[in-house]
Write a protein that holds these residues in place. Structure first.
Motif, short mmCIF file in Angstrom:
data_model
loop_
_atom_site.label_atom_id
_atom_site.label_comp_id
_atom_site.label_asym_id
_atom_site.label_seq_id
_atom_site.Cartn_x
_atom_site.Cartn_y
_atom_site.Cartn_z
N GLY A 1 63.54 34.14 54.36
CA GLY A 1 64.11 34.03 53.01
C GLY A 1 65.46 33.35 53.05
N ALA A 2 66.28 33.72 54.05
CA ALA A 2 67.61 33.11 54.15
C ALA A 2 67.51 31.61 54.46
CB ALA A 2 68.41 33.82 55.24
N ALA A 3 66.58 31.25 55.35
CA ALA A 3 66.42 29.84 55.70
C ALA A 3 65.95 29.02 54.50
CB ALA A 3 65.43 29.72 56.86
N LEU A 4 65.03 29.60 53.71
CA LEU A 4 64.54 28.88 52.53
C LEU A 4 65.65 28.68 51.49
CD1 LEU A 4 61.05 30.62 52.05
CD2 LEU A 4 61.49 28.30 52.86
N SER A 5 66.57 29.63 51.39
CA SER A 5 67.61 29.52 50.35
C SER A 5 68.81 28.70 50.80
CB SER A 5 68.08 30.91 49.93
OG SER A 5 68.73 31.56 51.01
N THR A 6 68.99 28.56 52.13
CA THR A 6 70.16 27.82 52.61
C THR A 6 69.80 26.53 53.34
OG1 THR A 6 70.14 28.99 54.74
CG2 THR A 6 71.40 30.00 52.93
N GLY A 7 68.56 26.41 53.82
CA GLY A 7 68.18 25.24 54.60
C GLY A 7 68.57 25.35 56.06
N ASP A 8 69.16 26.47 56.47
CA ASP A 8 69.59 26.68 57.85
C ASP A 8 68.52 27.48 58.58
OD1 ASP A 8 70.80 27.20 60.23
OD2 ASP A 8 72.60 28.14 59.40
N THR A 9 67.67 26.80 59.35
CA THR A 9 66.55 27.46 60.01
C THR A 9 66.99 28.37 61.16
OG1 THR A 9 66.27 25.52 61.42
CG2 THR A 9 64.92 25.63 59.43
N SER A 10 68.21 28.21 61.63
CA SER A 10 68.68 29.08 62.72
C SER A 10 68.82 30.53 62.26
CB SER A 10 70.03 28.58 63.24
OG SER A 10 71.04 28.72 62.25
N LEU A 11 68.89 30.75 60.95
CA LEU A 11 69.02 32.11 60.43
C LEU A 11 67.77 32.95 60.68
CD1 LEU A 11 70.84 31.46 57.03
CD2 LEU A 11 71.82 32.35 59.15
N VAL A 12 66.61 32.29 60.87
CA VAL A 12 65.38 33.05 61.12
C VAL A 12 65.51 33.83 62.42
CG1 VAL A 12 62.91 32.89 61.52
CG2 VAL A 12 63.99 31.36 59.87
N GLY A 13 65.91 33.13 63.48
CA GLY A 13 66.08 33.80 64.76
C GLY A 13 67.22 34.80 64.76
N GLU A 14 68.32 34.46 64.09
CA GLU A 14 69.48 35.37 64.07
C GLU A 14 69.16 36.66 63.33
OE1 GLU A 14 73.21 33.71 62.93
OE2 GLU A 14 72.82 31.79 63.90
N ALA A 15 68.49 36.55 62.20
CA ALA A 15 68.15 37.76 61.43
C ALA A 15 67.13 38.61 62.19
CB ALA A 15 67.61 37.38 60.06
N SER B 1 68.10 42.38 63.54
CA SER B 1 67.35 43.55 63.10
C SER B 1 66.77 44.31 64.29
CB SER B 1 66.23 43.10 62.15
OG SER B 1 65.62 44.20 61.55
N LEU B 2 66.32 43.55 65.30
CA LEU B 2 65.67 44.18 66.45
C LEU B 2 66.65 44.98 67.30
CD1 LEU B 2 62.75 44.17 67.46
CD2 LEU B 2 63.36 42.30 69.01
N ILE B 3 67.87 44.50 67.46
CA ILE B 3 68.80 45.17 68.39
C ILE B 3 69.39 46.44 67.79
CG2 ILE B 3 69.39 43.03 69.56
CD1 ILE B 3 71.98 42.93 67.99
N PRO C 1 74.58 39.18 62.80
CA PRO C 1 75.12 38.15 63.69
C PRO C 1 76.64 38.03 63.68
CG PRO C 1 74.23 37.13 61.71
CD PRO C 1 73.95 38.59 61.60
N LEU C 2 77.36 38.90 62.95
CA LEU C 2 78.82 38.81 62.99
C LEU C 2 79.37 39.34 64.31
CD1 LEU C 2 79.84 39.93 59.38
CD2 LEU C 2 79.52 37.62 60.27
N GLY C 3 78.74 40.39 64.84
CA GLY C 3 79.22 40.99 66.08
C GLY C 3 78.34 40.62 67.26
#
Length: 541
Positions: free
Chosen positions: A424-438, A442-444, A506-508
């Motif tokens: 959802g973030a990548a679709l709204s911003t165009g930044d595909t790197s957010l898929v992996g970061e989110a 969430s996993l950690i 991804p801030l920390g």
């Protein structure tokens, strides 16, 4: 089985209509007595959240007129209307508070009523207590009526308390009274919805599940209606949540939309009585499907049986996580354009939003974990694990199989949520790197949730009567982590929260030491639970 009330001597045919309600007053007193602590916690918690949320919003989100204007504009023009809003009337801190949090209070009122009705109707039938009660001089509809009257009393108390709370934050008396009545109206609607649901399904979980689907549906309709128009389109008017919000508190206030809620609740209650008259005690209108005479080979292990028992819940939560993650992720683009003081001025607002939503996902997953483990105690009390343990399956195997399935689920569910959030973030911003970061963010956070589910697992063995304390730990951890900084709590108090020891990626940065320590704590708690379970008697004998 069915228990009937014998007609009085000398009478034949049908019983007088009033006999169906015999004992209703006793049922009401019994329900209020049994729920004196739970209901008090619910009412106080919802009421206290009014000034807490208001103060947090004023101090952190809209501390200045400029911030208030920007936050109000964001609710009006962005995808945020799916979650909050509409904002009626002039822009003030009170009207912003309503736009931001009204829906959350309405959902809380609905959930309180759902659990109340299920506990005093279907749960009583499943445990057999209802049959014992019916053996006395109690009418056929006395328990359902008693539960509904208890809900009515609870909603009236909720309206009074929240009215007082909103007056304390500056609402005019009339507006505060309308706000309190809007919560009570939604509560009554979902008391009626649940009264129907308990006639349809055989188990409390099924009844709560049906009522939960209804609540999710009306929430979606409200959100879709909010997207249609600034102040709610046609779909908004198909939702009882929308009816309460259309009272337009603090604007051109009107009471008549609450009449729709009362009429709908009355129709639902009439339907519940009609359905109740058409079924036996303990039975349901939706008959359970007969199982196979023998289990398939793949089901003949304790782990696969545990997975089979939980697969429906895992699939349902997974679907909800997928939808919620996509919606929240789609708001990332709008958040990048804001300048709200909720985030530090030098932060990447898009990634700050993702980290906040990942934390929210951890709370949701914690609810799933606690529910799943507490279910094991219910299985024990209802005598369902006795036949399992009578075979070659020992307590250790049963315990580890059940807990391991839940532990795997609290890793898989955040992965689904994080992936959807990133898409959802990548679709709204165009930044595909957010898929992996989110996804990674969430996993950690899974070790925190493992600790949350390990607490009821430990209580299952050591102190099964105190398993409700696991909810207190979850609520406390979330409350301290979210509001601790706004309330200037000391650092040592914040550190007592289970959810405060991992950085908000991804801030920390990733914290391997905290991850290992939390995982080890979860493992120790689970082992303690097994230790206690092997040394105590089962509730079912």
């Amino acid at each position: 089985m069915t228990a009937t009330v014998s007609p009085a001597r000398g009478r034949t045919g049908t019983s007088p209509a009033g006999s169906h309600l015999t004992g209703t007053g006793t049922m009401v007193r019994l329900a209020l007595r049994r729920d004196r602590i739970k209901l008090t916690i619910w009412l106080v918690a919802i009421t206290v959240m009014v000034p807490r949320f208001y103060n947090a919003a004023v101090s952190a989100v809209v501390p200045t007129p400029e911030a208030l204007a920007e936050a109000s504009q964001m609710i009006r023009v962005s995808f945020m209307r799916v979650l909050g809003g509409p904002l009626f009337g002039d822009v003030t801190t009170q009207s912003y508070f309503l736009a931001a949090y009204w829906v959350e209070f309405l959902l809380a009122a609905a959930i309180m009523n759902m659990m109340l009705i299920t506990r005093h109707t279907r749960a009583e039938e499943q445990t057999g207590r209802a049959e014992l009660i019916r053996a006395a001089v109690v009418g056929r509809h006395a328990q359902l009526t008693g539960a509904l009257i208890t809900a009515l009393i609870s909603n009236a108390a909720l309206a009074v308390l929240t009215t007082a709370a909103t007056i304390s934050i500056g609402f005019p008396v009339g507006s505060a009274l309308l706000f309190g009545a809007s919560l009570a109206a939604v509560g009554l609607v979902f008391a009626g919805v649940t009264a129907v649901a308990v006639q349809v399904t055989e188990h409390p979980r099924g009844a709560n599940g049906l009522a939960g689907i209804a609540l999710f549906t009306v929430w979606l309709l409200r959100g879709a209606g909010a997207l249609q128009s600034q102040e709610g389109g046609p779909l908004f008017w198909l939702s009882p949540i929308g009816w309460s919000q259309q009272t337009r508190v603090l604007a051109d206030e009107r009471w008549w939309p609450l009449g729709l809620s009362l009429l709908f609740a009355l129709l639902l209650i009439m339907g519940a009585y009609s359905l109740s008259s058409r079924r036996d005690l303990g039975a349901s209108l939706m008959a359970p499907r007969p199982g196979r005479p023998s289990a398939p080979s793949w089901l003949r292990t304790p782990f696969r049986l545990a997975l089979r028992l939980q697969q429906g819940a895992i699939a349902g939560w997974g679907a909800a996580f997928l939808a919620i993650g996509l919606v929240l992720g789609a708001m990332t683009g709008g958040m990048e354009q804001t300048n709200l003081p909720i985030f530090s001025a030098d932060a990447d607002f898009g990634r700050a939003w993702i980290s906040l939503m990942v934390f929210t996902g951890s709370l949701y997953t914690g609810v799933f974990g606690v529910l799943s483990v507490i279910r094991l105690r219910a299985e024990e009390v209802r005598g369902r694990i006795g036949p399992v343990l009578a075979g070659p399956t020992g307590r250790s195997t049963w315990y580890w199989s059940s807990v391991l399935v839940t532990a795997l689920a609290v890793v898989v569910l955040p992965a689904v949520y994080g992936g959807a959030l990133g898409i959802g973030a990548a679709l709204s911003t165009g930044d595909t790197s957010l898929v992996g970061e989110a996804f990674w963010a969430s996993l950690i956070r899974a070790p925190e949730v493992l600790v949350l589910l390990a607490i009821p697992a430990a209580l299952l063995g050591l102190a099964p009567r105190a398993m409700a304390a696991a909810w207190a730990v979850l609520v406390y951890s979330g409350f301290v982590q979210v509001l601790g900084s706004y309330m200037n709590m000391p650092e040592w108090v914040v550190n007592t929260s289970v959810l405060s020891h991992l950085p908000w990626h991804p801030l920390g940065a990733f914290a391997p030491v905290a991850t290992v320590v939390l995982t080890a704590i979860a493992a120790v708690l689970m082992i303690l639970g097994l230790y206690g379970l092997r040394r105590r008697d089962l509730a079912s004998g």
